[in-house]
Write a protein that holds these residues in place. Structure first.
Motif, mmCIF file in Angstrom:
data_model
loop_
_atom_site.group_PDB
_atom_site.id
_atom_site.type_symbol
_atom_site.label_atom_id
_atom_site.label_comp_id
_atom_site.label_asym_id
_atom_site.label_seq_id
_atom_site.Cartn_x
_atom_site.Cartn_y
_atom_site.Cartn_z
ATOM 1 N N GLY A 165 0.780 -1.223 0.000
ATOM 2 C CA GLY A 165 0.000 0.000 0.000
ATOM 3 C C GLY A 165 0.810 1.271 0.000
ATOM 4 O O GLY A 165 0.246 2.369 -0.101
ATOM 5 N N ALA A 166 2.130 1.172 0.110
ATOM 6 C CA ALA A 166 2.983 2.355 0.106
ATOM 7 C C ALA A 166 2.894 3.063 -1.245
ATOM 8 O O ALA A 166 2.664 2.445 -2.281
ATOM 9 C CB ALA A 166 4.429 1.971 0.406
ATOM 10 N N GLU A 167 3.116 4.368 -1.223
ATOM 11 C CA GLU A 167 2.947 5.205 -2.411
ATOM 12 C C GLU A 167 4.292 5.492 -3.074
ATOM 13 O O GLU A 167 5.259 5.846 -2.401
ATOM 14 C CB GLU A 167 2.281 6.520 -1.996
ATOM 15 N N LEU A 192 -0.840 1.257 -10.805
ATOM 16 C CA LEU A 192 -1.003 2.668 -11.145
ATOM 17 C C LEU A 192 -2.340 3.141 -10.596
ATOM 18 O O LEU A 192 -3.386 2.558 -10.899
ATOM 19 C CB LEU A 192 -0.968 2.850 -12.663
ATOM 20 N N VAL A 193 -2.323 4.197 -9.800
ATOM 21 C CA VAL A 193 -3.572 4.704 -9.218
ATOM 22 C C VAL A 193 -3.929 6.095 -9.734
ATOM 23 O O VAL A 193 -5.078 6.513 -9.620
ATOM 24 C CB VAL A 193 -3.516 4.711 -7.672
ATOM 25 N N HIS A 194 -2.973 6.815 -10.324
ATOM 26 C CA HIS A 194 -3.293 8.142 -10.851
ATOM 27 C C HIS A 194 -2.216 8.571 -11.836
ATOM 28 O O HIS A 194 -1.033 8.293 -11.639
ATOM 29 C CB HIS A 194 -3.400 9.175 -9.729
ATOM 30 N N TYR A 223 2.767 13.536 -13.879
ATOM 31 C CA TYR A 223 2.779 13.083 -12.494
ATOM 32 C C TYR A 223 2.090 11.722 -12.428
ATOM 33 O O TYR A 223 0.925 11.591 -12.821
ATOM 34 C CB TYR A 223 2.044 14.080 -11.597
ATOM 35 N N LEU A 224 2.803 10.722 -11.921
ATOM 36 C CA LEU A 224 2.277 9.371 -11.845
ATOM 37 C C LEU A 224 2.346 8.879 -10.405
ATOM 38 O O LEU A 224 3.369 9.067 -9.733
ATOM 39 C CB LEU A 224 3.066 8.424 -12.751
ATOM 40 N N CYS A 229 1.819 -3.193 -4.391
ATOM 41 C CA CYS A 229 0.908 -4.312 -4.232
ATOM 42 C C CYS A 229 1.263 -5.100 -2.976
ATOM 43 O O CYS A 229 2.288 -4.843 -2.318
ATOM 44 C CB CYS A 229 1.002 -5.257 -5.436
ATOM 45 N N ASP A 230 0.426 -6.070 -2.641
ATOM 46 C CA ASP A 230 0.770 -7.010 -1.586
ATOM 47 C C ASP A 230 2.156 -7.562 -1.866
ATOM 48 O O ASP A 230 2.530 -7.804 -3.021
ATOM 49 C CB ASP A 230 -0.263 -8.143 -1.534
#
Length: 233
Positions: A165-167, A192-194, A223-224, A229-230
């Protein structure tokens, strides 16, 4: 008998630039030592034992290649409950950062003045909750793309050091770097979340001198944002 040190890695890129000012030489002489993490280099830690994270108060964040240090110091000042590490081999950038640290008076920031891969060797797995890669060296020639950070040599060990869960944030003005980032980062263990273009930076973003240079020269920022993931992913 002591085991020999591991084979040295190839390192590409500049270590020094233009002549340092007298004040910058003072920063390096007086401030770099106390802020440098011990046990990272092969000379300090030939067995590559995991670092004792007793220096970290709260979540641990990392900026890879902090340039002139403005974003790193900004994040340290805005997040006093977080401990940040900046990894950068370029002496001029380190000197610039040290001057900014003096000016801001932040006390939650540590440095590794060298190759970030040496830091990956000794950080405990899953210890990082946020990582920044801002305007990395683009290595524009196709034959040099393997030197970019967004390759398995860097991304796989990075993923091991990040908590689930780290960004992971990436900012760049090079479209082909965006392409390679989107191709290489997810298989290393990230979602990829944004993804955004100019005007779509993170709410806590501080535009760096590299970004300002890109804008002056007509290159649009990208900006990405990825999530780790787990660990089994």
């Amino acid at each position: 008998m002591t085991d020999p040190l591991p084979t040295q890695r190839n390192f590409y890129g500049r270590i020094r630039g233009k002549t340092l000012r007298a004040s910058q030489k003072d920063y390096l002489a007086e401030d770099l030592g106390p802020l440098t993490l011990r046990g990272v280099t092969r000379e300090d830690n030939p067995s590559r034992s995991p670092l004792d994270l007793g220096f970290a108060k709260g979540p641990l964040w990392l900026e890879v290649g902090f340039g002139g240090g403005e974003h790193l110091v900004h994040m340290a000042a805005a997040n006093p409950g977080v401990t940040l590490i900046g990894a950068e081999p370029f002496v001029n950038g380190i000197a610039m950062l040290l001057g900014k640290i003096r000016g801001a008076g932040v006390a939650n920031l540590w440095l590794h003045p060298g190759d970030v891969r040496d830091l990956f060797d000794v950080l405990p797995d899953g210890c990082l909750s946020k990582v920044f890669l801002n305007y990395p060296d683009p290595w524009p020639k196709a034959r040099h793309h393997r030197r970019r950070f967004v390759t398995p040599e860097y991304l796989l060990p990075l993923a091991l050091k990040m908590a689930p869960g780290a960004e992971f944030r990436v900012a760049t003005d090079i479209p082909d770097y965006v392409r390679q980032t989107l191709e290489e980062v997810p298989p290393a263990g990230f979602d990829l979340v944004h993804q955004a273009g100019e005007g779509g930076a993170w709410d806590d973003w501080l535009s760096t001198r590299y970004e300002q240079k890109a804008l002056r020269e007509g290159r649009a920022p990208h900006y990405l944002t990825f999530r780790r993931c787990d660990q089994k992913g």
